[in-house]
Design a protein around this motif. Structure first.
Motif, PDB file in Angstrom:
ATOM      1  N   LYS A   1     -40.759  -3.895  -6.843  1.00 32.95           N
ATOM      2  CA  LYS A   1     -40.422  -3.480  -5.486  1.00 32.95           C
ATOM      3  C   LYS A   1     -40.306  -1.968  -5.430  1.00 32.95           C
ATOM      4  O   LYS A   1     -39.672  -1.357  -6.292  1.00 32.95           O
TER       5      LYS A   1
ATOM      6  N   SER B   1     -39.827 -20.547   2.489  1.00 34.35           N
ATOM      7  CA  SER B   1     -40.138 -19.133   2.269  1.00 34.35           C
ATOM      8  C   SER B   1     -39.420 -18.533   1.059  1.00 34.35           C
ATOM      9  O   SER B   1     -39.159 -17.358   1.005  1.00 34.35           O
ATOM     10  N   VAL B   2     -39.101 -19.358   0.097  1.00 37.59           N
ATOM     11  CA  VAL B   2     -38.442 -18.845  -1.104  1.00 37.59           C
ATOM     12  C   VAL B   2     -39.385 -17.915  -1.866  1.00 37.59           C
ATOM     13  O   VAL B   2     -40.583 -18.174  -1.989  1.00 37.59           O
ATOM     14  N   GLN B   3     -38.794 -16.824  -2.359  1.00 34.71           N
ATOM     15  CA  GLN B   3     -39.618 -15.813  -3.011  1.00 34.71           C
ATOM     16  C   GLN B   3     -39.915 -16.143  -4.463  1.00 34.71           C
ATOM     17  O   GLN B   3     -39.231 -16.939  -5.085  1.00 34.71           O
TER      18      GLN B   3
ATOM     19  N   HIS C   1     -34.506  -6.915 -16.320  1.00 28.96           N
ATOM     20  CA  HIS C   1     -34.754  -6.629 -14.909  1.00 28.96           C
ATOM     21  C   HIS C   1     -34.049  -5.307 -14.577  1.00 28.96           C
ATOM     22  O   HIS C   1     -32.826  -5.259 -14.585  1.00 28.96           O
ATOM     23  N   VAL C   2     -34.800  -4.266 -14.316  1.00 27.80           N
ATOM     24  CA  VAL C   2     -34.173  -2.949 -14.153  1.00 27.80           C
ATOM     25  C   VAL C   2     -34.716  -2.196 -12.937  1.00 27.80           C
ATOM     26  O   VAL C   2     -35.703  -2.587 -12.330  1.00 27.80           O
TER      27      VAL C   2
ATOM     28  N   LYS D   1     -43.052  -3.942  -0.885  1.00 31.26           N
ATOM     29  CA  LYS D   1     -42.346  -2.843  -0.228  1.00 31.26           C
ATOM     30  C   LYS D   1     -40.960  -3.323   0.160  1.00 31.26           C
ATOM     31  O   LYS D   1     -40.791  -4.453   0.566  1.00 31.26           O
ATOM     32  N   THR D   2     -39.998  -2.435   0.077  1.00 31.48           N
ATOM     33  CA  THR D   2     -38.676  -2.811   0.524  1.00 31.48           C
ATOM     34  C   THR D   2     -37.972  -1.604   1.126  1.00 31.48           C
ATOM     35  O   THR D   2     -38.533  -0.519   1.186  1.00 31.48           O
ATOM     36  N   GLY D   3     -36.730  -1.823   1.601  1.00 25.51           N
ATOM     37  CA  GLY D   3     -35.998  -0.739   2.253  1.00 25.51           C
ATOM     38  C   GLY D   3     -35.270   0.130   1.248  1.00 25.51           C
ATOM     39  O   GLY D   3     -35.636   0.201   0.082  1.00 25.51           O
TER      40      GLY D   3
ATOM     41  N   GLU E   1     -37.986  -1.115  -8.522  1.00 23.35           N
ATOM     42  CA  GLU E   1     -37.302  -2.207  -9.213  1.00 23.35           C
ATOM     43  C   GLU E   1     -38.359  -3.072  -9.881  1.00 23.35           C
ATOM     44  O   GLU E   1     -39.349  -3.440  -9.247  1.00 23.35           O
TER      45      GLU E   1
ATOM     46  N   LYS F   1     -36.667 -22.198   5.992  1.00 22.07           N
ATOM     47  CA  LYS F   1     -35.954 -21.354   5.031  1.00 22.07           C
ATOM     48  C   LYS F   1     -36.384 -21.694   3.605  1.00 22.07           C
ATOM     49  O   LYS F   1     -36.697 -20.820   2.811  1.00 22.07           O
TER      50      LYS F   1
ATOM     51  N   PHE G   1     -35.894 -25.639  11.318  1.00 24.02           N
ATOM     52  CA  PHE G   1     -35.360 -24.349  10.906  1.00 24.02           C
ATOM     53  C   PHE G   1     -34.997 -24.312   9.414  1.00 24.02           C
ATOM     54  O   PHE G   1     -35.394 -23.404   8.688  1.00 24.02           O
ATOM     55  N   GLN G   2     -34.242 -25.306   8.953  1.00 22.97           N
ATOM     56  CA  GLN G   2     -33.814 -25.292   7.557  1.00 22.97           C
ATOM     57  C   GLN G   2     -34.999 -25.458   6.607  1.00 22.97           C
ATOM     58  O   GLN G   2     -34.999 -24.886   5.518  1.00 22.97           O
TER      59      GLN G   2
END
Lengths: 580, 113, 161
Positions: free
Chosen positions: B25, B16-18, B81-82, B59-61, B73, B13, B9-10
């Motif tokens: 976005k 999957s670092v972005q 970063h704006v 895509k994001t929420g 974004e 994580k 599990f760890q």
């Protein structure tokens, strides 16, 4: 690459926008010092600070200057930009208290991608719970956090779970209530669409704790995108083994599926929601027995709202103590509101419990639209009440709002200005509840429509003062005698407007006047002869030919024919038509 | 997809670092889409492809600021970063042209919180 | 008016029901499936469901008529859902409704004679930031004013000719 980036914006909405002039002067000054390739300056559309004149912010730093004049530019560049010195006389401390916990991932991760959620610490709470906590310990943590239901009532979440845990049964259920029925609220939709996995994580934790092997999402059919994203998230969680059998090698099995609502506000009520999942009409049942003891298919069932479950995930990811750091004595954590109505920055906000309404409306929301005066803030939707402007400094928590005759509700927060009539608002909300009443119990079915009848007469100028007493009496009866939450709370908008705005009601009943200028039957349109330039535009636009006259003698409106459509007012360039 | 277990599990994580920078976005919830986010997303994707840029369009929420949707974004190396608001297709092209290629923050759409 | 493509064989109805057969409390989900397919719940389908699910017709109609979402009449070609949530109401939703009514000559819940438009009032489309709002066939039009309505409708009318 620029050494520094400066943002500027004129936040004074009265008069002309001076952003461009200021920007040009700033640029000019930079050029004169040959800094234009070193420092960049940009005009913002929204600079996060409102009604503070021209505002300047430095990217990546806390420096915020407000109420700037063109004469300040030289100083700012020489001191702040070249020497990194702060000019304290211009400095401003930002008051915006927004803090994103429930919305932590909304707008950050890709909701269709479980890896994104995992990378941002997602499912760590579930991991902790499944690998190291017993159900009783989960409840203990939850109790420490002080989390209360975010759906409206504010019932402590740990207690609900505890009842269900202690009820012996071969099968138990967990339901996520995503039937967001309050017209004017969409917090749950945003969380479901923007961060579906956090809600799923909360549900699995709940399932493990109470011993439920099955969970249901109950979502409004009117939210197709939320349904699609939740379904996708469920599928991904299954394929990752986070739902299904023996989750993370524990002995815990959990299945999850979606059931759709079908447009019935009453289904936000727990027992009605259960009936709806069972495929029946959504009519409520008397409580007790509570669903935690006897719920879906007569089995113990915990129903939590979307935001509550997203908070559960946060609590087990970040810790109960961390969660409880924010908020007031009785209300911990944050609350998400859908801030709408007559406010400049309509949107979804999340603030710590205890933030005042004034901070929410003015610092976060940017103030009232068109700079009108704020009259009231409505919270809790059709089950809530209006809070008049004099109470704007009240810190928002469950107790304070109910003391003022409103409720926290699910999070709709609607700003009303001086042109909104409180009788009209009460009529709007009551009309909603009358239409949504399931009709099962008499107090709600009959009481509601009788009240609506009286309110309609008030708005038409056909009511007397004694009708106001009747309104109060029926309200009381409905609150006491209705079967479910819908009927019990339906009179709230009427009761709270009567309490806080009685003089406005009396203007309608005694003087047949609507001070806000909203109730059409009490208005009449008139041409103000002194202002009229006799252009005849109103004559041409009037759809019912109620305006007559000529250029020589002026025009007048036949009030018998006039349908008060307002087209003449919108076409008149000289503001020569009044309505009162 | 491999199933997650107590043991891996760890690791999952950390795997999957972005990506840290060079992404855009687009807020694509109901409100964003209603305000035109899908057109903006398509324009950005096409323009980035046309210019052969190594930028991810994600895509994001919902970012919450419904009054100034669609929101975009932008996180590009070497440029602040704006977030940009009220983005239409024209502004989307501007983002690619000025912000990504010109390495300069674009005027009149910035949303600062 | 029932368009020809709306008439389905019993077999197809059976296929639609198949996925939910045997699932507890399936009636509402089946009705959703039917309405997604036909745009409403046709009478003959309800009769068919009665046989397929072995439940009384009264039970089916009891549920259909309780929930606002389920319709018994076929909708027009374009469904106009006008939001009457609080934010839209405060910001002039009623004026928008007036404009729609005066152009289309129908009341909410009705369909125009040519079968082109149905007006429906909805509680909240969840786009309060763009209020007042309406949705035509899933596309949302926000920040409406009375003046914008003719142009929007013209777009759908012209697509016909």
């Amino acid at each position: 690459m620029y050494r520094k980036t400066i943002f500027i914006k004129d936040t004074d909405s009265q008069g002309l926008d001076r952003t461009k002039e200021f920007y040009n002067k700033f640029l000019e000054n930079l050029r004169s010092r040959n800094l234009q390739n070193d420092i960049q300056v940009a005009r913002a559309a929204d600079i996060g600070i409102y009604n503070q004149g021209i505002v300047l912010r430095v990217y990546g730093e806390d420096t915020i200057y407000v109420q700037l004049k063109e004469t300040d530019i030289d100083n700012i560049i020489s001191l702040t930009i070249e020497k990194n010195e702060i000019i304290s006389s211009l400095q401003y401390k930002k008051k915006d208290k927004q803090l994103r916990r429930v919305l932590r991932n909304c707008g950050v991760i890709n909701p269709d991608c479980i890896e994104d959620y995992l990378a941002n610490g997602g499912y760590q709470g579930l991991y902790k719970v499944l690998t190291s906590l017993k159900p009783e310990e989960v409840i203990k943590e939850l109790k420490i956090s002080g989390l209360r239901g975010r759906g409206g009532g504010g019932f402590p979440t740990w207690m609900k779970w505890d009842f269900a845990l202690k009820t012996e049964s071969d099968q138990k259920y967990i339901i996520c209530n995503g039937d967001e029925g309050d017209p004017g609220a969409y917090m749950d939709r945003s969380v479901l669409e923007g961060d579906p996995h956090s809600v799923i994580e909360g549900m699995i934790i709940a399932g493990y704790t109470i011993g439920a092997s099955k969970g249901y999402f109950y979502i409004r059919a009117e939210y197709p995108l939320a349904i699609e994203r939740i379904q996708n998230a469920i599928d991904q969680a299954y394929s990752k083994g986070l739902i299904g059998e023996k989750i993370l090698n524990s002995g815990f099995n959990f299945d999850l599926s979606i059931r759709l609502g079908a447009g019935a506000f009453v289904c936000g009520e727990e027992t009605a929601l259960i009936a709806s999942i069972e495929g029946k009409r959504g009519t409520p049942l008397p409580r007790p027995p509570y669903p935690s003891v006897k719920g879906l298919w007569s089995k113990p069932t915990v129903i939590n709202n979307v935001e509550t479950l997203a908070n559960v995930a946060y609590i087990f990811i970040r810790g109960a103590k961390e969660f409880a750091k924010l908020g007031t004595e009785t209300s911990k954590g944050t609350k998400v509101f859908a801030l709408t109505g007559k406010v400049k920055n309509s949107g979804l906000i999340e603030v710590p419990m205890g933030t005042t309404l004034r901070e929410i409306v003015f610092d976060v929301g940017g103030g009232v639209l068109d700079n009108k005066n704020i009259k009231a803030v409505q919270t809790g939707g059709p089950s809530g009440g209006v809070i008049p402007a004099q109470y704007l400094d009240t810190p928002v928590d469950y107790e304070n709002l109910s003391k003022l005759g409103s409720i926290m509700g699910s999070g709709g927060m609607i700003v009303m200005d001086e042109t909104d009539c409180m009788v009209d608002i009460a009529k709007f909300y009551l009309g909603f509840c009358v239409e949504e009443s399931c009709g099962k119990c008499a107090p709600c079915r009959i009481g509601g429509s009788q009240m609506l009848d009286i309110l309609t007469r008030i708005s038409k100028g056909q009511a007397q003062n004694h009708d106001l007493e009747t309104l109060s009496r029926i309200s009381f009866a409905m609150q006491k005698a209705s079967l479910c939450g819908l009927g019990q709370t339906a009179p709230n908008p009427v009761v709270s407007t009567l309490k806080h705005f009685l003089p406005e009601y009396k203007e309608h009943t005694e003087n047949k006047r609507c001070p806000a200028g909203k109730c059409l039957d009490l208005l009449s349109y008139k041409i103000i002869d002194e202002k009229c330039k006799r252009c005849g535009a109103c004559v041409r636009i009037c759809p019912v030919s109620a305006i007559s006259g000529n250029r020589e003698h002026g025009y007048s409106i036949d009030t018998q024919k006039c349908t008060k459509c307002g087209q003449c007012i919108s076409v008149c360039k000289f503001k020569a038509i009044s309505k009162e | 997809m491999d199933k997650l277990t107590k043991d891996n599990f760890q690791k999952a994580k950390n795997d999957s670092v972005q990506k840290k920078t060079n992404w855009i976005k687009v807020g694509m919830s109901t409100c964003g889409i209603a305000a035109g986010a899908r057109e903006v997303y398509d324009t950005l994707t096409e323009e980035v492809k046309r210019r052969n840029l190594n930028i991810d369009i994600l895509k994001t929420g919902c970012l919450g600021m419904c009054y100034i949707e669609p929101l975009v974004e932008v996180c590009i190396e070497g440029v602040p970063h704006v977030v940009y608001g009220n983005v239409d297709t024209k502004a989307a092209l501007g983002i690619v042209d000025k912000h990504i290629c010109g390495k300069r923050v674009m005027n009149d759409h910035l949303v600062i919180k | 008016m029932e368009a020809s493509n709306n008439i389905r064989s019993d077999k197809e109805i059976k296929d639609l029901v198949e996925k939910w057969k045997g699932v507890e409390g399936n009636l509402i989900m089946i009705l959703h499936t039917i309405q997604d397919e036909y745009g409403y719940i046709p009478r003959h389908v309800s009769f068919e469901l009665q046989k397929l699910l072995d439940i009384p017709l009264a039970r089916i109609y009891e549920v259909i008529t309780f929930y606002n979402y389920f319709k018994l009449e076929p909708p027009g070609k374009h469904k106009i859902s006008l939001c009457m949530g609080t934010a839209c109401y405060l910001k002039g939703g009623v004026d928008i409704l007036g404009e729609l009514k005066s152009i289309l000559h129908i009341e909410p819940g009705q369909t125009t004679k040519d079968g082109l438009f149905t007006i429906e009032l909805v509680r909240c489309l969840g786009c309060c930031g763009l209020s007042p709002v309406m949705m035509i066939d899933g596309k949302i039009y926000g920040k409406l004013s009375q003046e914008k309505i003719p142009e929007i409708l013209t777009h759908y009318i012209e697509a016909e000719s």
